[in-house]
Design a protein around this motif. Structure first.
Motif, PDB file in Angstrom:
ATOM      1  N   GLU A  16     -50.705  -4.151   9.288  1.00 38.62           N
ATOM      2  CA  GLU A  16     -49.624  -4.894   9.932  1.00 38.62           C
ATOM      3  C   GLU A  16     -50.062  -5.138  11.360  1.00 38.62           C
ATOM      4  OE1 GLU A  16     -45.999  -2.649   9.256  1.00 38.62           O
ATOM      5  OE2 GLU A  16     -46.027  -3.504   7.236  1.00 38.62           O
ATOM      6  N   ILE A  28     -48.872  -6.157  14.909  1.00 36.62           N
ATOM      7  CA  ILE A  28     -47.618  -6.230  15.672  1.00 36.62           C
ATOM      8  C   ILE A  28     -47.892  -6.794  17.061  1.00 36.62           C
ATOM      9  CG2 ILE A  28     -45.775  -4.840  16.730  1.00 36.62           C
ATOM     10  CD1 ILE A  28     -45.792  -3.158  14.192  1.00 36.62           C
ATOM     11  N   ARG A  63     -46.080  -7.515  20.747  1.00 35.37           N
ATOM     12  CA  ARG A  63     -44.916  -7.068  21.536  1.00 35.37           C
ATOM     13  C   ARG A  63     -44.882  -7.777  22.878  1.00 35.37           C
ATOM     14  NH1 ARG A  63     -43.114  -2.287  19.210  1.00 35.37           N
ATOM     15  NH2 ARG A  63     -44.664  -1.272  17.883  1.00 35.37           N
ATOM     16  N   TYR A  65     -40.138  -1.705  23.163  1.00 35.63           N
ATOM     17  CA  TYR A  65     -39.044  -1.418  22.244  1.00 35.63           C
ATOM     18  C   TYR A  65     -39.596  -0.660  21.030  1.00 35.63           C
ATOM     19  CZ  TYR A  65     -34.321  -2.150  20.533  1.00 35.63           C
ATOM     20  OH  TYR A  65     -33.026  -1.941  20.133  1.00 35.63           O
ATOM     21  N   GLY A  66     -38.701  -0.115  20.214  1.00 42.17           N
ATOM     22  CA  GLY A  66     -39.053   0.447  18.915  1.00 42.17           C
ATOM     23  C   GLY A  66     -40.098   1.541  18.985  1.00 42.17           C
ATOM     24  N   SER A  67     -41.055   1.482  18.061  1.00 41.75           N
ATOM     25  CA  SER A  67     -42.033   2.570  17.970  1.00 41.75           C
ATOM     26  C   SER A  67     -42.929   2.623  19.216  1.00 41.75           C
ATOM     27  CB  SER A  67     -42.876   2.435  16.700  1.00 41.75           C
ATOM     28  OG  SER A  67     -43.758   1.352  16.793  1.00 41.75           O
ATOM     29  N   PHE A  68     -43.014   1.512  19.959  1.00 45.26           N
ATOM     30  CA  PHE A  68     -43.787   1.564  21.216  1.00 45.26           C
ATOM     31  C   PHE A  68     -43.199   2.628  22.144  1.00 45.26           C
ATOM     32  CE2 PHE A  68     -44.315   0.696  25.662  1.00 45.26           C
ATOM     33  CZ  PHE A  68     -45.683   0.549  25.768  1.00 45.26           C
ATOM     34  N   ASP A 114     -46.666   3.860   8.218  1.00 41.58           N
ATOM     35  CA  ASP A 114     -47.408   2.786   8.902  1.00 41.58           C
ATOM     36  C   ASP A 114     -48.028   3.244  10.228  1.00 41.58           C
ATOM     37  OD1 ASP A 114     -46.557   1.113   6.849  1.00 41.58           O
ATOM     38  OD2 ASP A 114     -44.846   0.362   7.969  1.00 41.58           O
ATOM     39  N   ASP A 158     -40.437  -8.614  19.668  1.00 41.03           N
ATOM     40  CA  ASP A 158     -41.681  -8.244  18.972  1.00 41.03           C
ATOM     41  C   ASP A 158     -41.616  -8.756  17.532  1.00 41.03           C
ATOM     42  OD1 ASP A 158     -40.015  -6.381  17.671  1.00 41.03           O
ATOM     43  OD2 ASP A 158     -40.606  -4.751  18.994  1.00 41.03           O
ATOM     44  N   PHE A 159     -42.733  -8.726  16.861  1.00 39.11           N
ATOM     45  CA  PHE A 159     -42.766  -9.160  15.458  1.00 39.11           C
ATOM     46  C   PHE A 159     -44.008  -8.624  14.774  1.00 39.11           C
ATOM     47  CE2 PHE A 159     -45.990 -12.465  16.004  1.00 39.11           C
ATOM     48  CZ  PHE A 159     -45.852 -12.808  17.343  1.00 39.11           C
ATOM     49  N   LYS A 160     -43.975  -8.717  13.431  1.00 40.93           N
ATOM     50  CA  LYS A 160     -45.077  -8.213  12.609  1.00 40.93           C
ATOM     51  C   LYS A 160     -45.694  -9.351  11.800  1.00 40.93           C
ATOM     52  CE  LYS A 160     -44.409  -7.149   8.568  1.00 40.93           C
ATOM     53  NZ  LYS A 160     -44.687  -7.652   7.192  1.00 40.93           N
ATOM     54  N   ASP A 215     -36.145  -9.801   9.313  1.00 38.41           N
ATOM     55  CA  ASP A 215     -36.629  -8.482   8.875  1.00 38.41           C
ATOM     56  C   ASP A 215     -37.893  -8.080   9.624  1.00 38.41           C
ATOM     57  OD1 ASP A 215     -34.634  -8.570   6.996  1.00 38.41           O
ATOM     58  OD2 ASP A 215     -35.928  -8.098   5.290  1.00 38.41           O
ATOM     59  N   THR A 216     -38.636  -9.073  10.120  1.00 36.74           N
ATOM     60  CA  THR A 216     -39.966  -8.765  10.676  1.00 36.74           C
ATOM     61  C   THR A 216     -40.096  -9.157  12.151  1.00 36.74           C
ATOM     62  OG1 THR A 216     -40.883 -10.891   9.966  1.00 36.74           O
ATOM     63  CG2 THR A 216     -41.059  -9.064   8.406  1.00 36.74           C
ATOM     64  N   MET A 217     -38.979  -9.613  12.755  1.00 37.24           N
ATOM     65  CA  MET A 217     -39.012  -9.982  14.186  1.00 37.24           C
ATOM     66  C   MET A 217     -37.789  -9.361  14.846  1.00 37.24           C
ATOM     67  SD  MET A 217     -39.441 -14.133  13.994  1.00 37.24           S
ATOM     68  CE  MET A 217     -37.837 -14.372  13.259  1.00 37.24           C
ATOM     69  N   ARG A 218     -37.914  -9.055  16.120  1.00 37.67           N
ATOM     70  CA  ARG A 218     -36.709  -8.694  16.883  1.00 37.67           C
ATOM     71  C   ARG A 218     -36.378  -9.882  17.782  1.00 37.67           C
ATOM     72  NH1 ARG A 218     -39.057  -3.113  17.408  1.00 37.67           N
ATOM     73  NH2 ARG A 218     -37.810  -1.813  16.029  1.00 37.67           N
ATOM     74  N   ARG A 243     -30.590  -1.215  11.207  1.00 39.98           N
ATOM     75  CA  ARG A 243     -31.192   0.083  11.585  1.00 39.98           C
ATOM     76  C   ARG A 243     -30.216   0.885  12.438  1.00 39.98           C
ATOM     77  NH1 ARG A 243     -35.670  -3.170  13.266  1.00 39.98           N
ATOM     78  NH2 ARG A 243     -37.231  -3.355  11.617  1.00 39.98           N
TER      79      ARG A 243
HETATM   80  P1  TYD Z   1     -42.000  -1.209  15.544  1.00 41.43           P
HETATM   81  O1  TYD Z   1     -41.362  -1.070  16.893  1.00 41.43           O
HETATM   82  O2  TYD Z   1     -43.437  -0.843  15.470  1.00 41.43           O
HETATM   83  O3  TYD Z   1     -41.323  -0.330  14.457  1.00 41.43           O
HETATM   84  P2  TYD Z   1     -39.903   0.322  14.255  1.00 41.43           P
HETATM   85  O4  TYD Z   1     -39.187  -0.721  13.469  1.00 41.43           O
HETATM   86  O5  TYD Z   1     -40.268   1.553  13.473  1.00 41.43           O
HETATM   87  O6  TYD Z   1     -39.293   0.614  15.578  1.00 41.43           O
HETATM   88  O7  TYD Z   1     -41.793  -2.696  15.020  1.00 41.43           O
HETATM   89  C1  TYD Z   1     -42.289  -3.793  15.745  1.00 41.43           C
HETATM   90  C2  TYD Z   1     -41.924  -5.081  15.056  1.00 41.43           C
HETATM   91  O8  TYD Z   1     -42.585  -5.192  13.812  1.00 41.43           O
HETATM   92  C3  TYD Z   1     -40.439  -5.239  14.749  1.00 41.43           C
HETATM   93  O9  TYD Z   1     -40.078  -6.581  15.031  1.00 41.43           O
HETATM   94  C4  TYD Z   1     -40.303  -4.944  13.292  1.00 41.43           C
HETATM   95  C5  TYD Z   1     -41.651  -5.323  12.741  1.00 41.43           C
HETATM   96  N1  TYD Z   1     -42.085  -4.452  11.636  1.00 41.43           N
HETATM   97  C6  TYD Z   1     -42.025  -4.905  10.334  1.00 41.43           C
HETATM   98  O10 TYD Z   1     -41.626  -6.054  10.068  1.00 41.43           O
HETATM   99  N2  TYD Z   1     -42.446  -4.084   9.317  1.00 41.43           N
HETATM  100  C7  TYD Z   1     -42.889  -2.834   9.565  1.00 41.43           C
HETATM  101  O11 TYD Z   1     -43.246  -2.107   8.604  1.00 41.43           O
HETATM  102  C8  TYD Z   1     -42.955  -2.374  10.925  1.00 41.43           C
HETATM  103  C9  TYD Z   1     -43.468  -1.000  11.246  1.00 41.43           C
HETATM  104  C10 TYD Z   1     -42.547  -3.220  11.926  1.00 41.43           C
END
Ligand code: TYD
Ligand code: ATP
Length: 242
Positions: free
Chosen positions: A92, A94, A96, A100-103, A132, A178-180, A200-203, A217
């Motif tokens: 994946e 990512i 940013r 935010y998030g896992s960062f 992940d 951020d996005f994946k 689902d994959t972008m904030r 979440r």
């Molecule tokens: P991240 O901050 O790494 O993860 P978490 O959701 O655990 O806080 O996520 C960064 C961006 O990537 C966010 O926009 C969600 C997206 N993402 C996915 O679409 N699928 C995934 O499995 C992960 C880990 C993130």
């Protein structure tokens, strides 16, 4: 309007079912489900599949018009997209723009939503079991998943995707946090952007308010998430039909 695209079910993930049409094309069916925390929280979300498929088709179309090679071929106006089958790289990517998030979990010295001096690109191994994990470019090369030149190309495409999406979002009063992304190789070994681009994959924020899966979440219901994806589509100008 639902499509007649048919094929053998070859994979069912958390968000999509994947069908093989022939030796070139796959159909991806977005499920009316929302999951978080590696599937630990899961709810039925009527209408979500169509909205996420529409977002993906619209944004892949936008990127395609800006020269980003991607797997999208067509959208059925409902929950399915037709894509080119790729040999996927199980990572994946990512990007940013804001902390935010896992960062923040790995770098708690920064305040939430601090804008980075430049966009960050990072790699995670696709593995629910291992949650992940963040991996280095050396890890990827040593594991034979991609070479240095391919990683350079992935980084440069990911940054270009970020420019295109961020500019578009800003023009609509939105902020891309951020996005994946996921990438694969086609039969000629070209790198191709794959999978989905959706809430689902972008904030994505409007006036500091999440329109994306972060709502779920943080405890919102699946129904509220679907309403929020409807709002996102309206603001982005995503059409409801093909
Ligand atoms: P991240 O901050 O790494 O993860 P978490 O959701 O655990 O806080 O996520 C960064 C961006 O990537 C966010 O926009 C969600 C997206 N993402 C996915 O679409 N699928 C995934 O499995 C992960 C880990 C993130
Ligand atoms: P999993 O459930 O496997 O943890 P996931 O929830 O991300 O992963 P889904 O998004 O539900 O999986 O399923 C889509 C699957 O299809 C993913 O494994 C993704 O990597 C893969 N994929 C996306 N685009 C393509 C493509 N063009 N060719 C082949 N596979 C693809």
């Amino acid at each position: 309007m639902a499509s007649n695209w048919t094929g053998e079910l070859i994979y069912e993930g958390k968000a999509k079912r994947v069908y093989r049409v022939d030796n070139e094309f796959l159909v991806m069916e977005f499920k009316d489900e929302v999951t978080a925390f590696d599937g630990a929280r899961k709810e039925h979300a009527p209408g979500k599949g169509r909205l996420a498929a529409a977002q993906t088709a619209f944004l892949m179309g936008l990127l395609g018009r800006h020269g980003i090679r991607n797997h999208l071929v067509d959208w059925d106006g409902d929950r399915k997209i037709l894509v080119r089958e790729l040999r996927m790289i199980p990572i994946e990517v990512i990007v940013r723009n804001y902390a935010y998030g896992s960062f923040l979990k790995r770098m708690p010295l920064m305040k939430p939503m601090t804008k980075f001096s430049k966009p960050l690109v990072e790699f995670h191994l696709k593995s629910d079991e291992l949650h992940d994990p963040l991996i280095t470019t050396d890890d990827i090369i040593e594991a034979g998943l991609a070479g240095q030149e391919q990683l350079n190309e992935i980084i440069s495409i990911a940054l270009r995707v970020n420019e295109i999406l961020s500019d578009y979002m800003v023009s609509r009063g939105l902020m891309l946090v951020d996005f994946k992304l996921e990438f694969g190789f086609d039969k000629s070994n070209n790198l191709v952007l794959a999978d989905e681009l959706s809430g689902d994959t972008m904030r994505v924020l409007i006036n500091g308010r999440h329109l994306d899966k972060e709502l779920f979440r943080k405890g919102a219901s699946a129904m509220d998430l679907v309403k929020s994806y409807e709002e996102m589509n309206k603001i982005l100008g995503v059409p409801l039909n093909t």
